[in-house]
Enzyme design. Structure first.
Site, PDB file in Angstrom:
ATOM      1  N   LYS A 286       0.832  -1.203   0.000  1.00 50.33           N
ATOM      2  CA  LYS A 286       0.000   0.000   0.000  1.00 50.33           C
ATOM      3  C   LYS A 286       0.872   1.260   0.000  1.00 50.33           C
ATOM      4  CE  LYS A 286      -4.077  -1.833   0.031  1.00 50.33           C
ATOM      5  NZ  LYS A 286      -3.609  -3.002  -0.713  1.00 50.33           N
ATOM      6  N   ASP A 287       0.282   2.338  -0.481  1.00 50.18           N
ATOM      7  CA  ASP A 287       0.981   3.607  -0.630  1.00 50.18           C
ATOM      8  C   ASP A 287       1.437   4.150   0.728  1.00 50.18           C
ATOM      9  OD1 ASP A 287       2.005   5.813  -1.835  1.00 50.18           O
ATOM     10  OD2 ASP A 287       0.092   6.695  -2.394  1.00 50.18           O
TER      11      ASP A 287
END
Length: 666
Positions: free
Chosen positions: A304-305
């Site tokens: 995930k970012d």
């Protein structure tokens, strides 16, 4: 972001900023695969229920880092079903063996089963199949487990590091006593070795037959298992007898250490990780250090970012739910919260998700400098409608490559593929232009090659760096030492860098394909043909478009895929295929087999659709006073923001979709 890359649609777009704060970019994985996680042992159901905590909000955004999915597009505005394959999404055996060897093993297993069905086939019990030499103990253990799980009727043995597969004589003998389904389920139960778990055979009213089954289990597995008969109600609601099998108490006590906690070696705990302004791997490093386990003990479905609030399911082994709850409050200070803690029965796999939901706020809205229109709201509406109808180019986003870093992950991946181990280590330790403990330590290492001194300087949560440095301290900063250093960090992290390089090549290939052929399916393209038959190999589902099929417009552009480079894929037979070969030659990979045996890396490759659709797209404009939606067309003098929500398939990037909507690099 992707300055030389193509746009799919022709609308004008608009400008704005994203990620002004983490709360402007929220990511939630869709349909967490709960049935893969839940521990269904009856004696634990109450405990599981009581340990559950409130989960994350219903929605949230960002990219998933599963490798690839090929899709069959029926309508331009519809989401397409996915084929998961290759790299992170390959089956366990395909990943460990490579597709060709895995197919040979499948054939051996089928042939053996056919031979068993012939009553007088004396040679069936002596058949063997070699998986070749496997020097690494961990790889051998993974292979033993993967073969048994897929083929319960096979056993694996090691002879001088060579792995041999042959038929399980015990399996065949039990098949003579009970049904093959019962036999298969029994051996899977035996292999799983879940503490306190039980297995029951079908009701059996024949006492003498039950006695034979009891004797078989006690003779073969008596040190590990115990059996007893108990009364059950059969399908006719009549009382009957069944045999129940369970693990002996003493078989578990041998796994306990003096400290007591080691009895939980086989415990899996599932939870939802909420993080803010942290990379997934960085968050795992912090959790691992706090829980005194290895980063490799954590499993997850996608990366995930960092510059976002993200919610994702995870599983950690060797940690009880109670222990995880204890550290929850400490992790909040580091940008993490832990929700929905419960027992699980196995780990997660990369790519094992249905997609991601995104809630994004775009601020500082304005026209592009070349746009003379006064109707900004019209531009926004036009952009949303266009992308909702036609989709976007399915590029890998900048998060894949280490956005903003001096050394990007694909550079390290290329060094590993070309087996330039020292170069890869030095790229890994290249510091950013900031004055903080981590980058100061990296700077010191590059100047001195003093691994021991660098270890002292690094914070505890930098687990990957410390593991690598310990190996360098022991073996030296040379080819052999750096190779051992890379082997010391988890396989998933080593392969991550190689996948980043493969992703970069795919991005460039997609741009080249669209530049020379546009959005029309042409001869030599690869298209994915949807087949429900799982016995058909991935490569057989990927078809090369013929000249007559091009003339007949037989296929949609949404069926066209491009290969992620690897050893088991085929390339387009047009100019794009030639481009791949020239591009790999440029990076000295023309002879690369995409297997780096010294690092236990196996890159089979896969196929990724060039175009993707966005699902469930909605948006609204909001004024500076939160909650006031803007309806007027004159927005230039107002402090307004654009709120966008949408869903994307796994491995699709929200920043790439936004780039198509706004027609600007973010």
């Amino acid at each position: 972001m992707l300055p030389s890359f193509s746009y799919l649609t022709e609308h004008i777009g608009f400008r704005g900023t994203i990620k002004n704060s983490p709360s402007d970019f929220v990511v939630t994985e869709i349909e967490v695969p709960e049935h893969f996680l839940r521990d269904t042992r009856p004696e634990l159901l109450q405990e599981t229920s009581e340990s559950a905590a409130p989960g994350p909000p219903e929605h949230d955004p960002n990219q998933a880092e599963g490798c690839c999915a090929a899709s069959h597009g029926k309508k331009e505005h519809e989401g397409a079903p996915e084929l998961k394959l290759g790299l992170e999404e390959a089956s366990a055996l395909d990943s460990l063996l490579g597709e060709p060897m895995s197919e040979l093993l499948n054939k051996f297993a089928c042939d053996l089963k056919d031979a068993w069905r012939l009553e007088n086939n004396a040679g069936a019990g002596t058949r063997e199949f070699s998986l070749g030499p496997r020097l690494n103990k961990k790889i051998r253990a993974d292979l033993h487990s993967a073969v048994r799980q897929k083929f319960p009727f096979l056993v694996t043995v090691t002879k001088d590091n060579e792995m041999i597969v042959k038929g399980n004589a015990d399996y065949r003998e039990l098949c003579q006593l009970v049904t093959e389904k019962e036999t298969s389920d029994f051996f899977k139960f035996l292999d799983a070795k879940l503490e306190n778990s039980t297995f029951s055979f079908e009701p059996d009213g024949d006492k003498e037959h039950r006695k034979v089954v009891h004797h078989f289990i006690n003779r073969k597995f008596g040190k590990l298992l115990e059996t007893k008969s108990f009364t059950v109600t059969d399908v006719n609601d009549q009382p009957n007898m069944s045999i129940m099998v369970r693990f002996r108490e003493k078989s578990w006590s041998r796994k306990r250490s003096a400290g007591g906690f080691q009895r939980n070696q086989d415990v899996y705990t599932a939870f939802t990780l909420q993080k803010e302004n942290l990379e997934t791997l960085e968050a795992i490093g912090l959790l691992a250090a706090q829980l005194d386990v290895l980063p490799s003990d954590f499993s997850y479905t996608g990366i995930k970012d960092k510059k976002a609030i993200t919610y994702q399911p995870m599983v950690v082994k060797k940690v009880t739910p109670e222990r995880l709850k204890e550290v929850g409050s400490k992790m909040e200070k580091k940008g993490m919260r832990i929700h929905n803690i419960r027992l699980a029965h196995q780990h997660l796999r990369l790519g094992q998700l249905k997609g991601n939901h995104f809630d994004i706020v775009v601020r500082d809205l304005q026209h592009h400098s070349h746009d003379s229109s006064a109707d900004l709201k019209g531009r926004i509406s036009e952009a949303m409608e266009c992308v909702e109808t036609k989709g976007f180019v399915n590029y890998y986003g900048p998060q894949r490559f280490g956005q903003g870093q001096i050394v990007q992950t694909d550079q390290i991946g290329l060094a590993l593929l070309t087996e330039k181990m020292v170069k890869a280590v030095k790229l890994f330790f290249t510091p950013e232009d900031t004055d903080d403990p981590v980058n100061n330590a990296k700077r010191y290492f590059l100047q001195t090659e003093d691994a021991k001194g660098t270890l002292v300087m690094l914070p505890e949560f930098k687990v990957r760096e410390k593991m690598l440095l310990r190996a360098l301290n022991r073996y030296g900063v040379n080819h052999e030492g750096c190779t051992k250093g890379w082997l010391s960090i988890p396989h998933s992290l080593r392969i991550f860098y190689v996948h980043a390089y493969c992703s970069k090549i795919w991005n460039e290939a997609a741009s080249y394909r669209l530049k020379i052929y546009g959005s029309k399916v042409v001869e030599g393209d690869l298209v994915f043909l949807e087949e429900n038959d799982e016995s058909i190999s991935v490569n057989d589902k990927v078809h090369v478009v013929t000249a007559s099929e091009e003339s007949a417009n037989k296929y949609s552009m949404y069926q066209v895929v491009l290969p992620m480079v690897g050893h088991s894929i085929k390339y387009p037979s047009n100019k794009v295929g030639q481009w791949y070969h020239e591009r790999l030659s440029k990076d000295e990979l023309e002879m690369c087999k995409f297997r780096v045996s010294s690092l236990q890396l196996n890159i089979p490759g896969c196929y990724r659709p060039i175009l993707k659709n966005v699902q469930n797209l909605s948006y609204f404009l909001e004024g500076s006073e939160k909650g006031i939606k803007i309806e007027e067309n004159h927005l230039n003098d107002l402090n307004i923001s654009l709120h966008i929500s949408f869903d994307l398939d796994p491995s699709c990037y929200a920043t790439v979709c936004l780039r198509e909507i706004m027609k600007c690099d973010l």
